[in-house]
Design an enzyme around this catalytic site. Sequence first.
Site: not given
Ligand code: GLN
Length: 482
Positions: A82, A157, A181
Amino acid sequence: MTNDLTSLTLTELKAGLADKKFSAVEAFRAFRKTYDDDRSAQPPLNGFVEFYADNEKLAEAADRKLAKKEGGALCGLPIAVKDNIAIAGRPAECASRVLSGFVPPYSATVTERLLAQGAVPLGRTNMDEFAMGSTCEYSSYGPARNPVDRTRVTGGSSGGSAAVVGARQAPAALGSDTGGSVRLPASFCGVYGFKPTYGALSRYGLIAYGSSLDQIGVLARSPGDVALVFSHAAGLDPRDNTSREVDAADLDPLAPETLKGLRVALPKEFTGEGIDPEVRKRLDEFKAWLEKSGAVVKEISVPLLEHAIAVYYIIATAEASSNLGRYDGVQYGPRAGAANLIDMYYETRTLGFGSEVKRRIFLGNYVLSSGYYDAYYKKAQAVRRLLMDEFARVFQEADFILSPTSPVPAFTLGEKLDNPLAMYLLDAYTTYANLLGTPAISMPAGTTAGGLPVGVQLSGPAGADARLLKVAQAWHREGAAS
Ligand code: GLN
């Protein structure tokens, strides 16, 4: 032959390399070809934001080691990373303009350990800017697309990581999970996604979002593959004092766990309002499989769970507003021209951050500001503590917690973009594991009638990573196919 290699799991690739059925270079080229061929697709997957074609030389070096029967446990195995996890000398931009062109001078502990075992990074993957989002649409590179249906989102994400594994452009990928995410995109793209216990994988070199919640995770097509990557990257790291020792001795290879007598709790807060009936159906089938295999599934109620998402979005934004304070044009990324220092900060941040990241910075500053601190941040911390106490009790009576990973399957691109609250609700079942710091895995559990992947999630107490992976392996071997 070459392109069949992309259908092999990481574990199968490892065995094939050991048996000299193919070379590491052939494996590398097979994934590269899948990626290259897709670039002219309409529309392309957009899972990788950069492919490291020059890393073929690492595959060549791996072949030389394999020929001498040397090399580490991951020698010649390709993996995607990532865009927020550092590899020395490669850009890490968090899909943000504010970090455009930033090249970290050192590697994350996790990537350093994987490289030391001979893994070959294929490229860096698309994500929501600074890992803030649930669909991978908030990316400076444009959204990644769901490999099953390209009109739909990948989840986020770590959407790029899930997409490249789902589309067989990579056998495995690293992601990061602050509130779901790794697990959410894994469920949308039909792959496994594992968030370990907080601290099991060092955060050194993971670009911070919410430091008390962030955890690197692994996405792959089998629990054995997840375990292979996890076990060789996990454990105490002197450079991250929140890291911890991990019992990963018997994870490579991964044997399934017997489910006889396993106690599984299903919180009714996770099957109520808002859940898609087809998701519910797959969850019920998974539950039936657990019971058939000898586990005891009990419905429980943890009313506090209703507040997990509110608590998460207060703590995560508070930590984000602090962590992102460092991007001001001085040390990292591009610097906006301006008449004086204050204007330079202002212009750099105005131009550099996307709208969702700005929203999080505003929210975080708001909940931390004097006058609101007690009402929001302090209260959220108190509820987090209550949640931990409550789950300490739950885990005395249950080995694992069962739920869907997401209330809905993948939806079309753009569908929730103008509704941040609807977007936040996608994390309803995942954030509690980050608030608790406990391990959780999303497993593919069939599809909707329309063919969209559905994921179910199991989580366990802190430190139960190995056992969780073994239960997932039982599902993979015995349940998923039945
Ligand atoms: N969707 C969640 C957020 O926007 C989790 C994101 C993540 O786990 N990095 O914060």
